[in-house]
Write a protein that holds these residues in place. Structure first.
Motif, mmCIF file in Angstrom:
data_model
loop_
_atom_site.group_PDB
_atom_site.id
_atom_site.type_symbol
_atom_site.label_atom_id
_atom_site.label_comp_id
_atom_site.label_asym_id
_atom_site.label_seq_id
_atom_site.Cartn_x
_atom_site.Cartn_y
_atom_site.Cartn_z
ATOM 1 N N SER A 282 0.576 -0.874 -0.272
ATOM 2 C CA SER A 282 0.058 -0.277 -0.016
ATOM 3 C C SER A 282 0.878 0.797 -0.307
ATOM 4 O O SER A 282 0.683 2.297 -0.620
ATOM 5 C CB SER A 282 -0.920 0.199 0.849
ATOM 6 N N PRO A 283 1.949 1.406 0.766
ATOM 7 C CA PRO A 283 2.619 2.591 0.945
ATOM 8 C C PRO A 283 3.805 2.786 -0.258
ATOM 9 O O PRO A 283 3.766 3.285 -0.958
ATOM 10 C CB PRO A 283 3.776 2.877 1.563
ATOM 11 N N GLU A 285 2.262 2.043 -3.293
ATOM 12 C CA GLU A 285 1.007 1.379 -4.776
ATOM 13 C C GLU A 285 0.879 3.715 -4.216
ATOM 14 O O GLU A 285 0.390 4.350 -5.909
ATOM 15 C CB GLU A 285 -0.081 1.233 -4.160
ATOM 16 N N ARG A 286 1.349 3.992 -2.772
ATOM 17 C CA ARG A 286 0.724 5.447 -2.833
ATOM 18 C C ARG A 286 1.595 5.937 -3.291
ATOM 19 O O ARG A 286 1.613 7.537 -3.914
ATOM 20 C CB ARG A 286 0.106 5.589 -1.212
ATOM 21 N N TRP A 287 2.792 5.778 -3.143
ATOM 22 C CA TRP A 287 4.446 6.682 -4.002
ATOM 23 C C TRP A 287 4.205 6.566 -4.870
ATOM 24 O O TRP A 287 4.127 7.567 -5.423
ATOM 25 C CB TRP A 287 5.029 5.678 -3.070
ATOM 26 N N ARG A 290 1.256 9.349 -6.611
ATOM 27 C CA ARG A 290 1.549 10.426 -5.590
ATOM 28 C C ARG A 290 2.584 10.726 -6.749
ATOM 29 O O ARG A 290 2.433 12.324 -7.111
ATOM 30 C CB ARG A 290 1.473 10.254 -4.856
ATOM 31 N N LEU A 295 -2.166 11.833 -7.053
ATOM 32 C CA LEU A 295 -2.643 11.455 -5.308
ATOM 33 C C LEU A 295 -2.116 12.371 -4.953
ATOM 34 O O LEU A 295 -0.748 12.516 -4.546
ATOM 35 C CB LEU A 295 -2.444 10.021 -4.463
ATOM 36 N N LYS A 297 -1.339 14.675 -1.126
ATOM 37 C CA LYS A 297 -0.887 14.173 -0.494
ATOM 38 C C LYS A 297 -1.575 14.950 1.089
ATOM 39 O O LYS A 297 -1.711 15.990 0.270
ATOM 40 C CB LYS A 297 0.880 14.232 -0.188
#
Length: 298
Positions: A282-283, A285-287, A290, A295, A297
Motif C-alpha cells: 500500500s505505501p 502504491e501510494r508513492w 503520488r 494522489l 498528499k
C-alpha cells in the motif's frame, strides 16, 4: 466599438486568470498534518466496526445455539484461548516467522526472475509470441497443482516450498510488468530515443518508470500468489524437519479435529496477509500514484 473590444479582452483576461487559479489550486499539495480525528474516523473506525460486527454475529451464532456443535464452530473466546496459550508457550511467533520468512524469500526470488522475464516478453515480439500465452496459462493454474510434482522432484524440504512459490508468483509479476509496458505512451519512447535513451538505458530510464503502476499491481498479485502457494505447500507437504508454519498449523488442527486451532491458523494467515499489504504494498502504491500527481498528499 473600441470599448466593446476592451470589455471583451478584459473578460477573456479574467476568465483566463480564473482558469489558471483553478489549475494552481488543483496542483497545490496540502502538506499539513491530517487531524487524528479525521484519520480515526476515515481509516481506523470502519475496519474496527466491521471486525466487531463479525465477532458479534459469530458469538450470537454460538450463544443462541444456531450452531450448537463446538467441534464445528467454537466460540470466539475458545479461539482466543488457543492463541493466548500459543503465545505464552512461545510458539505463536515461531509459526508466523516460519511462514513469513519463506514467503518473503520466495517472493524475492520470484521478483528477480519475473522482472527480466516480463521485460523480455514485453519488448521482444518473438518471445511474446512464444511464451506469452504460456505465462497467462500458468497464472491461471492453481498453485496447489504444483505441490505433488515439486515433492517428487525435490523432496520434502524448503527447496520444494520455494519452487512452488516461484511457479505461482513469477507469471503474475511478469504479466503485470508486460501490462505496464504495453500501457506506456509511444511518445515517451520516441522522446527517449531522441534524447539518446536506447537499449538498456531506455529500459531503465523510460520504460520501467512509465510502467510502474502496472508493475506494482503485478507485484501485489505476485505476493498474493506467493502466499497462497506457500500455504498450499505447507498444508499438503507436512514433514517435521520443515518446522511448523501457518499452513502446517492449519493441517494439524484438521487432523486433531480441533476447530479452535483451525480458526487460529486461518486468522493468523489472514492477519499476515493484511499486514504485508499495509506495510509494503500500500505505501509503494501510494508513492507511485503520488509521484504521478494522481494522489494528493493530505
Amino acid at each position: 466599438m473600441a470599448s466593446t473590444d476592451s470589455t471583451t479582452v478584459a473578460k477573456d483576461g479574467s476568465d483566463l486568470a480564473g482558469l489558471e487559479a483553478g489549475l494552481d489550486a488543483l496542483e497545490t499539495r496540502q502538506t499539513g498534518r491530517t487531524p487524528f480525528r479525521q484519520t480515526f474516523t476515515e481509516k481506523i473506525l470502519p475496519p474496527v466496526i466491521a471486525v466487531a460486527l463479525v465477532l458479534a454475529v459469530w458469538q450470537a451464532l454460538v450463544s443462541f445455539k444456531v450452531v450448537d456443535d463446538p467441534t464445528k464452530l467454537p466460540a470466539p473466546s475458545d479461539v482466543w484461548d488457543v492463541v493466548h496459550t500459543a503465545w505464552l508457550q512461545g510458539e505463536l511467533l515461531g509459526y508466523i516467522w516460519t511462514s513469513v520468512s519463506r514467503g518473503l524469500l520466495g517472493f524475492c526470488f520470484a521478483l528477480l526472475i519475473g522482472t527480466p522475464l516480463g521485460l523480455l516478453v514485453a519488448r521482444v515480439k518473438f518471445v511474446r509470441a512464444a511464451i506469452g500465452p504460456i505465462l497467462s496459462g500458468l497464472q491461471s493454474l492453481p498453485s496447489v497443482a504444483w505441490v505433488p510434482p515439486a515433492v517428487i522432484w525435490l523432496g520434502l524440504n524448503n527447496s520444494m516450498m520455494y519452487a512452488v512459490i516461484l511457479l505461482g508468483a513469477v507469471p503474475s509479476i511478469a504479466n503485470g510488468l508486460v501490462s505496464g509496458v504495453d500501457q506506456v505512451p509511444p511518445l515517451f519512447l520516441r522522446a527517449g530515443r531522441t534524447l539518446g535513451a536506447t537499449g538498456l538505458k531506455g529500459t531503465w530510464h523510460i520504460v520501467l518508470p512509465a510502467a510502474l503502476p502496472g508493475y506494482v499491481a503485478g507485484l501485489k498479485q505476485g505476493w498474493a500468489f506467493s502466499w497462497r502457494s506457500l500455504m498450499a505447500a505447507e498444508i499438503i507437504a507436512s514433514f517435521p524437519d520443515l518446522g511448523v508454519g501457518l499452513g502446517q498449523l492449519l493441517e494439524n488442527g484438521r487432523n486433531a479435529s480441533d476447530m479452535a486451532m483451525v480458526f487460529e491458523a486461518i486468522f493468523l494467515i489472514l492477519i499476515v496477509g493484511i499486514a504485508i499489504d499495509l506495510l509494503i504494498f500500500s505505501p509503494l502504491e501510494r508513492w507511485v500514484l503520488r509521484s504521478r500527481g494522481l494522489l494528493v498528499k493530505s
